[in-house]
Design a protein around this motif. Sequence first.
Motif, PDB file in Angstrom:
ATOM      1  N   UNK A 146       0.869  -1.177   0.000  1.00  0.00           N
ATOM      2  CA  UNK A 146       0.000   0.000   0.000  1.00  0.00           C
ATOM      3  C   UNK A 146       0.903   1.223   0.000  1.00  0.00           C
ATOM      4  N   UNK A 147       0.658   2.124  -0.939  1.00  0.00           N
ATOM      5  CA  UNK A 147       1.463   3.353  -1.047  1.00  0.00           C
ATOM      6  C   UNK A 147       0.548   4.553  -0.823  1.00  0.00           C
ATOM      7  N   UNK A 148       0.999   5.452   0.054  1.00  0.00           N
ATOM      8  CA  UNK A 148       0.202   6.620   0.450  1.00  0.00           C
ATOM      9  C   UNK A 148       0.998   7.888   0.186  1.00  0.00           C
ATOM     10  N   UNK A 149       0.336   8.881  -0.359  1.00  0.00           N
ATOM     11  CA  UNK A 149       0.933  10.224  -0.501  1.00  0.00           C
ATOM     12  C   UNK A 149       0.109  11.199   0.328  1.00  0.00           C
ATOM     13  N   UNK A 150       0.796  11.925   1.215  1.00  0.00           N
ATOM     14  CA  UNK A 150       0.141  12.943   2.031  1.00  0.00           C
ATOM     15  C   UNK A 150       0.531  14.318   1.505  1.00  0.00           C
ATOM     16  N   UNK A 151      -0.469  15.104   1.110  1.00  0.00           N
ATOM     17  CA  UNK A 151      -0.266  16.445   0.561  1.00  0.00           C
ATOM     18  C   UNK A 151      -0.580  17.477   1.637  1.00  0.00           C
ATOM     19  N   UNK A 152       0.419  18.156   2.217  1.00  0.00           N
ATOM     20  CA  UNK A 152       0.152  19.114   3.288  1.00  0.00           C
ATOM     21  C   UNK A 152      -0.458  20.415   2.792  1.00  0.00           C
ATOM     22  N   UNK A 153      -0.416  20.664   1.475  1.00  0.00           N
ATOM     23  CA  UNK A 153      -1.049  21.877   0.946  1.00  0.00           C
ATOM     24  C   UNK A 153      -2.552  21.669   0.800  1.00  0.00           C
ATOM     25  N   UNK A 154      -2.946  20.567   0.172  1.00  0.00           N
ATOM     26  CA  UNK A 154      -4.366  20.266   0.049  1.00  0.00           C
ATOM     27  C   UNK A 154      -4.922  19.541   1.252  1.00  0.00           C
ATOM     28  N   UNK A 155      -4.057  19.175   2.207  1.00  0.00           N
ATOM     29  CA  UNK A 155      -4.430  18.374   3.385  1.00  0.00           C
ATOM     30  C   UNK A 155      -5.258  17.167   2.937  1.00  0.00           C
ATOM     31  N   UNK A 156      -4.595  16.394   2.070  1.00  0.00           N
ATOM     32  CA  UNK A 156      -5.258  15.275   1.405  1.00  0.00           C
ATOM     33  C   UNK A 156      -4.348  14.055   1.423  1.00  0.00           C
TER      34      UNK A 156
END
Length: 298
Positions: A146-156
């Motif tokens: 499982x690969x996850x990307x956390x975007x702190x700009x879009x908080x997504x």
Amino acid sequence: MPRRRPPRSASADDLLATLGRLTAQAREGAEKQRARVELAEALQREMLPTRLPEVPGLRTAATYAPARHGLDIGGDWYDGFPLPDGSLAFCIGDVQGHDVEAAAFMGQIRLGLRAVAAHAADPGEVLSRANDLLLSVDCGLFATCTFVRFDPAGWEISLARAGHVPGVWATVDGRSRLADEPGGVPLGIVPGERYPVTRRRLTVSGTLVLLTDGVIEGPSFPIEDGLNQVTRLVGANAGGAPDAVAAAVMSVAELTGHVDDSAVMVLCFEGDGGEHRVKRGTGTRVVVADQRPPLCDG
């Protein structure tokens, strides 16, 4: 005059010699197996990161446990690292096999995912490229991930799965559910495989827990029961410290008998980033945190 024992027959002497030889071989085999187990466990622990990245408003923790009897070691891993665009990547997976070769292959996959993610941050594309990479080296092994990307700009959070067990979403108000969105087959099996991506805005404070099947499945413990148990635990502990959540989830492995090695990774986030959400183009302050972060605000 003392009585003498009759001389042993040749067959009895041969039997004793054979027994001694087999005993020595068994002892040597056990020592070799123990050495392989110790080497696999050492490889596993050295290759797993001691720290995971964080940003303000996102706390992380992870834990790993070998199989109780030391026979199934080497296949499970987790990782977390910053990406060039300021987002963070997290992944967890399980390599086919439980030996030194699996441990070494796990290290190769981890490095491969890092290299691919530097040029393709989208989780689905990362898994697709990693899949093609594994097939190109023709190693004969496969892996779930499982690969996850956390975007702190879009908080997504965006997430893709390659044959891996689902994680668990939970919010601080006690709601929880499986992160069982559609995925693809494990890495290293089907050429050109594509992996769907699920995206979720983090509007409410909560927790995402990723884990391997060793936590939730055993010979007499169905995987469905393990997933249900983890879902309840994560829902009940979603407002706690991420290391405490990781420990609670890992405790489910006691029910499986620890017949496989196990890994758990926890992402604890504030809803909409609280005061920490960053604007695009301003950069992101990434903190490499140890495995005992402070309480997650909820």
